[in-house]
Write a protein that holds these residues in place. Structure first.
Motif, PDB file in Angstrom:
ATOM      1  N   GLY A   1      -3.175  26.788  18.688  1.00  7.59           N
ATOM      2  CA  GLY A   1      -3.007  28.162  19.158  1.00  7.59           C
ATOM      3  C   GLY A   1      -3.431  29.191  18.136  1.00  7.59           C
ATOM      4  N   ARG A   2      -3.635  28.752  16.902  1.00  5.47           N
ATOM      5  CA  ARG A   2      -4.097  29.645  15.825  1.00  5.47           C
ATOM      6  C   ARG A   2      -5.150  28.870  15.050  1.00  5.47           C
ATOM      7  N   TYR A   3      -6.396  29.185  15.298  1.00  5.40           N
ATOM      8  CA  TYR A   3      -7.479  28.338  14.817  1.00  5.40           C
ATOM      9  C   TYR A   3      -7.962  28.782  13.441  1.00  5.40           C
ATOM     10  N   GLN A   4      -7.052  28.634  12.490  1.00  6.99           N
ATOM     11  CA  GLN A   4      -7.350  28.857  11.091  1.00  6.99           C
ATOM     12  C   GLN A   4      -6.340  28.059  10.276  1.00  6.99           C
ATOM     13  N   LEU A   5      -6.708  27.722   9.039  1.00  6.41           N
ATOM     14  CA  LEU A   5      -5.797  26.956   8.201  1.00  6.41           C
ATOM     15  C   LEU A   5      -4.547  27.775   7.897  1.00  6.41           C
ATOM     16  N   GLY A   6      -3.390  27.121   7.912  1.00  5.23           N
ATOM     17  CA  GLY A   6      -2.136  27.841   7.795  1.00  5.23           C
ATOM     18  C   GLY A   6      -1.567  27.927   6.391  1.00  5.23           C
ATOM     19  N   ASN A   7      -1.953  26.990   5.524  1.00  2.00           N
ATOM     20  CA  ASN A   7      -1.414  26.949   4.162  1.00  2.00           C
ATOM     21  C   ASN A   7       0.118  26.993   4.154  1.00  2.00           C
ATOM     22  N   PHE A   8       0.725  26.213   5.063  1.00  2.00           N
ATOM     23  CA  PHE A   8       2.189  26.176   5.152  1.00  2.00           C
ATOM     24  C   PHE A   8       2.829  25.589   3.892  1.00  2.00           C
ATOM     25  N   ALA A   9       2.070  24.757   3.182  1.00  5.04           N
ATOM     26  CA  ALA A   9       2.635  24.091   2.002  1.00  5.04           C
ATOM     27  C   ALA A   9       3.056  25.077   0.915  1.00  5.04           C
TER      28      ALA A   9
ATOM     29  N   SER B   1       0.833  -1.201   0.000  1.00  6.26           N
ATOM     30  CA  SER B   1       0.000   0.000   0.000  1.00  6.26           C
ATOM     31  C   SER B   1       0.866   1.249   0.000  1.00  6.26           C
ATOM     32  N   PRO B   2       0.417   2.325  -0.631  1.00  2.00           N
ATOM     33  CA  PRO B   2       1.216   3.559  -0.666  1.00  2.00           C
ATOM     34  C   PRO B   2       1.290   4.219   0.706  1.00  2.00           C
ATOM     35  N   LEU B   3       2.289   5.047   0.865  1.00  4.55           N
ATOM     36  CA  LEU B   3       2.426   5.859   2.076  1.00  4.55           C
ATOM     37  C   LEU B   3       1.861   7.247   1.812  1.00  4.55           C
ATOM     38  N   PHE B   4       1.363   7.873   2.857  1.00  3.14           N
ATOM     39  CA  PHE B   4       0.860   9.240   2.740  1.00  3.14           C
ATOM     40  C   PHE B   4       1.640  10.131   3.699  1.00  3.14           C
ATOM     41  N   VAL B   5       2.327  11.099   3.118  1.00  2.00           N
ATOM     42  CA  VAL B   5       3.125  12.043   3.896  1.00  2.00           C
ATOM     43  C   VAL B   5       2.424  13.394   3.872  1.00  2.00           C
ATOM     44  N   ARG B   6       2.298  13.992   5.037  1.00  2.49           N
ATOM     45  CA  ARG B   6       1.480  15.206   5.154  1.00  2.49           C
ATOM     46  C   ARG B   6       2.234  16.305   5.907  1.00  2.49           C
ATOM     47  N   LEU B   7       2.003  17.523   5.477  1.00  3.16           N
ATOM     48  CA  LEU B   7       2.400  18.705   6.242  1.00  3.16           C
ATOM     49  C   LEU B   7       1.168  19.180   6.996  1.00  3.16           C
ATOM     50  N   PRO B   8       1.268  19.498   8.301  1.00  2.00           N
ATOM     51  CA  PRO B   8       0.079  19.942   9.044  1.00  2.00           C
ATOM     52  C   PRO B   8      -0.633  21.098   8.352  1.00  2.00           C
ATOM     53  N   ALA B   9      -1.965  21.101   8.474  1.00  8.26           N
ATOM     54  CA  ALA B   9      -2.786  22.125   7.823  1.00  8.26           C
ATOM     55  C   ALA B   9      -2.955  23.373   8.684  1.00  8.26           C
ATOM     56  N   TRP B  10      -2.621  23.277   9.969  1.00  2.73           N
ATOM     57  CA  TRP B  10      -2.811  24.400  10.885  1.00  2.73           C
ATOM     58  C   TRP B  10      -1.882  24.173  12.076  1.00  2.73           C
TER      59      TRP B  10
ATOM     60  N   VAL C   1      11.876   7.608  -5.824  1.00  6.04           N
ATOM     61  CA  VAL C   1      10.616   6.902  -5.571  1.00  6.04           C
ATOM     62  C   VAL C   1       9.476   7.729  -6.158  1.00  6.04           C
ATOM     63  N   ASN C   2       8.585   7.060  -6.861  1.00  8.10           N
ATOM     64  CA  ASN C   2       7.445   7.766  -7.458  1.00  8.10           C
ATOM     65  C   ASN C   2       6.520   8.307  -6.374  1.00  8.10           C
ATOM     66  N   HIS C   3       6.008   9.508  -6.620  1.00  4.91           N
ATOM     67  CA  HIS C   3       5.063  10.112  -5.673  1.00  4.91           C
ATOM     68  C   HIS C   3       4.105  11.017  -6.439  1.00  4.91           C
ATOM     69  N   ARG C   4       2.969  11.276  -5.821  1.00  2.00           N
ATOM     70  CA  ARG C   4       1.927  12.105  -6.421  1.00  2.00           C
ATOM     71  C   ARG C   4       1.366  13.053  -5.358  1.00  2.00           C
ATOM     72  N   LYS C   5       1.217  14.304  -5.719  1.00  3.17           N
ATOM     73  CA  LYS C   5       0.606  15.244  -4.783  1.00  3.17           C
ATOM     74  C   LYS C   5      -0.908  15.094  -4.865  1.00  3.17           C
ATOM     75  N   LYS C   6      -1.535  14.856  -3.704  1.00  3.94           N
ATOM     76  CA  LYS C   6      -2.973  14.583  -3.668  1.00  3.94           C
ATOM     77  C   LYS C   6      -3.794  15.810  -3.270  1.00  3.94           C
ATOM     78  N   SER C   7      -3.189  16.699  -2.519  1.00  5.93           N
ATOM     79  CA  SER C   7      -3.837  17.957  -2.140  1.00  5.93           C
ATOM     80  C   SER C   7      -2.728  18.934  -1.808  1.00  5.93           C
ATOM     81  N   ARG C   8      -3.089  20.112  -1.324  1.00  4.03           N
ATOM     82  CA  ARG C   8      -2.042  21.119  -1.132  1.00  4.03           C
ATOM     83  C   ARG C   8      -1.005  20.696  -0.094  1.00  4.03           C
ATOM     84  N   ASN C   9      -1.358  19.814   0.842  1.00  7.86           N
ATOM     85  CA  ASN C   9      -0.398  19.437   1.891  1.00  7.86           C
ATOM     86  C   ASN C   9      -0.291  17.926   2.079  1.00  7.86           C
ATOM     87  N   LEU C  10      -0.652  17.140   1.052  1.00 12.16           N
ATOM     88  CA  LEU C  10      -0.619  15.686   1.161  1.00 12.16           C
ATOM     89  C   LEU C  10       0.029  15.078  -0.077  1.00 12.16           C
ATOM     90  N   TRP C  11       1.004  14.184   0.156  1.00 14.59           N
ATOM     91  CA  TRP C  11       1.701  13.499  -0.921  1.00 14.59           C
ATOM     92  C   TRP C  11       1.520  11.976  -0.769  1.00 14.59           C
TER      93      TRP C  11
END
Length: 575
Positions: free
Chosen positions: A44-52, A32-41, A68-78
Motif C-alpha cells: 500500500g506504500r510503494y517505497q522502502l520504510g526503514n522501519f528498523a 545452519s544459521p537462522l535469518f530473522v528479518r523486519l519487513p523493508a516496506w 544466543v550469538n547473532h550478527r546484524k547483516k543489513s539494516r533489517n536482517l539479523w
C-alpha cells in the motif's frame, strides 16, 4: 503445531516504546544459521520504510534462557546461530511516535498496530501460523479483521498477520451494517462528536452494495474500517486484506460537509482495494517480497483505476449527485494539468519510480501521479468501451475478468495481461492507447474533448486570472518577504530568467505587498527585484507573442441533451 508466538507489552503505559517478544518453536534441527528479518516496506506504500530505525535493545535467547550469538547483516536482517534446543526467543523495543495510515503507535489510551513495521519473521517460515498476545487492560476492545479471543490474535500466516492492522482501546465508537451476510464494521478512535450515525450507515451501505453488485464476489465474512480521527489536519488511507486504516482530521470538522465528503471518498476508494491490488495484484507482487523493492509498472491500474472507481461508486450508488461528480472530475483534471511532469514521464515510468520518490515532491515536474493520470486514462478507456459496445459493456468487465482469470487462478497480472484483457472487452487493438497514454506522454485534452460531448459534457479550456501565471508562466506562494516561486512553465518567459525558490521583492520598482498584480495584463515587459540565495538581483521578463501558460480544463454540462447523450450518461454514471 508449528507456530510463531508474539507477545506485545509496554513497560510503562505512557511510554512511546512497544516491547516485543517473539518465540519461534519447532525449529529445524541443523547447523545452519537462522535469518530473522523486519519487513523493508509495507504493501500500500510503494517505497522502502526503514522501519528498523525504530528498533532498540535487540536480544536473542534460546529456550533455556542462554544468550544466543547473532550478527546484524543489513539494516533489517539479523543472522542468528541456530540453538541446540528447539526454542528461540527474540526480543526488542519498537519506538512509536506518530499516527498515519501505516504506522504503529502506543500510549495509555490506545494501541494502533501495523504489524508489518514492528514484527520480525524467519525467512523460511512466512507461511507458518502466528498468534499475537497483547498485554492490554481486560476492558480494552480489539478492532481487527483477524480472529481473536480475549487478548490474543490469530493468523494463518505472516502474510495474513501483517495485512491485518489493529486498533485496541477502551474508548472506540463502533457501528456496523450487513449486506449479503457480510458484516461491515466502522471503528472510530478520536475526540469528535458523532452526530449523523444513520446517514453514515446509509451512505456506506449504498456504495458498498454497488461495489458488491459490480464485482459479484466477496470472500470474507466481515470487513473493518479502522478510523483514526486526528486533532490535526490529515487525509491518509491504507488498504488491507479485509480491512482498511484511515486517518482523517481535524476532529473538530468531523460533521462538516467537506470532511464528510472526504470520509466517503477515501472509504469508497479503500474498500475497492479489497479487489483491486489486495487480490487483483501485479505479478511482481505475487507473492509480496518483504526483503526489498517490488518494482511494477502498472500503478495506473492498482491506484489509478481505484481512484477513478472510488468516486464513480458514489455517483452510481446515488450517495452523491451529478453536480458533485462534475466538481470531482474538475479537481482531478486540474491536478493533472497543473503538473508539468506530464511532459517528462509516462505513467508507467512514474509507477516504477514510486520506489524512488513516489510520495514526495522530489525533482520539480519530473513525473505524473499514478493516482491522477491513472484515473483519467481509466476514465478514457471506460468511455471508449461504453461507446464501442453501445452501453452493453464498461470498464467493469475488465475488472471482473482480471478477478476471474488471474486472482481466481492464484496468479498476478502483467502489463501485457492487463492490456489483453482490456482488448478482449473493447473488441479491438489498444496499441495506440498504450503508446499514447500508458507508455507515452500524449496530451489527454484532445481525446477528452472528443469523448465527453457524447455523454452530455463539454471540455472547456481555462487560464488563471493571474497575469504572472497566464502570460509569463510562473506560480508562487506568498511569504513574509515576498512571492516565493514554486513552479515555472516549460519554455516560458519565467523559465528563461527565474529559479525556483526565488523571492520576488518588487515589480516595476514597487514593493510587492502594495502592487496590484492585475495591472500587468496590458504590459509587455516587467522588471523585478528578486532575492536569490541571499543576494538581490534585477531581472527583466518579456511576454511571448500569443503564448499562454498553465492551461487547465473543466467539464461543463451541455444544456440541451439528446436522448442518446442521456442514455450513454446513464450507462456511465447511473444518473
Amino acid at each position: 503445531m508449528l507456530m510463531t508466538h508474539y507477545q506485545l507489552s509496554q513497560k510503562h503505559p505512557h511510554s512511546e516504546f512497544l516491547q516485543v517478544e517473539i518465540t519461534f518453536t519447532e525449529l529445524a534441527k541443523n547447523t545452519s544459521p537462522l535469518f530473522v528479518r523486519l519487513p523493508a516496506w509495507r504493501p500500500g506504500r510503494y517505497q522502502l520504510g526503514n522501519f528498523a530505525k525504530n528498533i532498540r535493545n535487540f536480544k536473542v535467547e534460546c529456550g533455556s534462557g542462554k544468550v544466543v550469538n547473532h550478527r546484524k547483516k543489513s539494516r533489517n536482517l539479523w543472522e542468528i546461530d541456530r540453538p541446540r534446543d528447539s526454542g528461540l526467543k527474540v526480543s526488542y523495543e519498537y519506538y512509536t511516535s506518530e499516527i498515519d495510515g501505516g504506522s504503529t503507535f502506543v500510549n495509555e489510551e490506545q494501541w494502533y498496530l501495523n504489524f508489518i513495521n514492528c514484527l520480525m519473521y524467519i525467512e523460511e517460515d512466512l507461511n507458518t501460523s502466528c498468534e499475537v498476545k497483547l498485554d492490554i487492560p481486560s476492558d480494552w476492545i480489539i478492532a481487527c479483521g483477524l480472529k481473536h479471543k480475549q487478548q490474543t490474535i490469530y493468523a494463518q500466516s505472516f502474510y495474513e498477520l501483517v495485512d491485518s492492522p489493529v486498533i485496541t482501546s477502551k474508548n472506540l465508537t463502533h457501528i456496523k451494517y450487513e449486506l449479503n451476510k457480510i458484516s461491515f464494521h466502522l471503528w472510530f478512535k478520536g475526540d469528535f462528536q458523532f452526530l449523523h450515525q444513520e446517514k453514515i450507515l446509509s451512505d456506506f451501505q449504498k456504495f458498498t452494495e454497488e461495489q458488491l453488485k459490480m464485482m459479484g464476489d466477496f470472500e470474507s465474512d466481515s470487513y473493518h474500517f479502522l478510523f483514526q480521527i486526528s486533532d490535526q489536519k490529515a487525509y491518509h488511507g491504507v488498504e488491507h486484506l479485509n480491512s482498511t486504516c484511515i486517518v482523517l482530521g481535524p476532529a473538530k470538522d468531523f460533521n462538516n460537509e467537506d470532511f464528510y465528503d472526504n470520509l466517503l471518498g477515501i472509504s469508497s476508494h479503500e474498500l475497492f482495494h479489497y479487489w483491486n491490488i489486495i487480490r487483483i495484484r501485479p505479478k511482481e507482487m505475487w507473492p509480496y517480497d518483504f526483503t526489498g523493492e517490488n518494482y511494477f509498472s502498472t500503478g495506473y491500474v492498482a491506484e489509478g483505476v481505484t481512484t477513478y472507481y472510488g468516486d464513480l461508486f458514489l455517483i452510481r450508488s446515488g450517495v452523491k449527485n451529478l453536480k458533485w461528480y462534475q466538481n470531482e472530475l474538475n479537481k482531478l483534471l486540474k491536478r493533472h494539468f497543473d503538473n508539468n511532469g506530464r511532459h517528462n514521464y509516462s505513467v508507467a515510468d512514474s509507477s516504477m519510480d514510486l520506489w524512488v520518490d513516489g510520495y514526495e515532491m522530489g525533482t520539480p515536474s519530473r513525473k505524473v501521479s499514478i493516482y491522477v493520470k491513472g484515473a483519467i486514462i481509466a476514465l478514457i478507456l471506460d468511455l471508449k468501451i461504453i461507446l464501442e459496445s453501445r452501453g452493453e459493456k464498461s470498464f467493469d468487465n475488465i475488472l471482473r475478468d482480471l478477478w476471474n482469470h488471474y486472482y481466481k487462478n492464484n496468479k498476478g497480472y502483467s502489463a501485457e495481461d492487463y492490456l489483453k484483457t482490456a482488448e478482449s472487452v473493447i473488441g479491438y487493438d489498444l496499441a495506440q492507447y498504450k503508446k499514447d497514454f500508458i507508455e507515452g506522454k500524449a496530451p489527454l485534452e484532445g481525446v477528452l474533448s472528443e469523448l465527453f460531448p457524447q455523454f452530455g459534457y463539454e471540455l472547456i479550456q481555462r487560464y488563471s486570472e493571474n497575469p504572472l501565471t497566464k502570460f509569463y508562466g510562473l506560480k508562487y506562494t506568498e511569504g513574509e518577504e515576498g512571492y516565493i516561486l514554486k513552479n515555472l512553465a516549460p519554455n516560458s518567459p519565467a523559465e528563461d530568467v527565474f529559479r525556483r525558490e526565488d523571492v520576488i521583492i518588487s515589480i516595476n520598482r514597487k514593493d510587492i505587498k502594495n502592487f496590484e498584480i492585475k495591472s500587468l495584463r496590458d504590459m509587455d515587459s516587467i522588471s523585478f527585484h528578486v532575492m536569490r540565495n541571499g543576494k538581490m538581483k534585477t531581472l527583466e521578463m518579456t511576454k511571448k507573442k500569443e503564448a499562454y501558460y498553465y492551461a487547465f480544463y473543466e467539464v461543463k454540462e451541455i444544456e440541451s441533451l439528446s436522448d442518446g447523450q442521456i442514455n450513454l450518461r446513464k450507462k456511465w454514471l447511473n444518473a
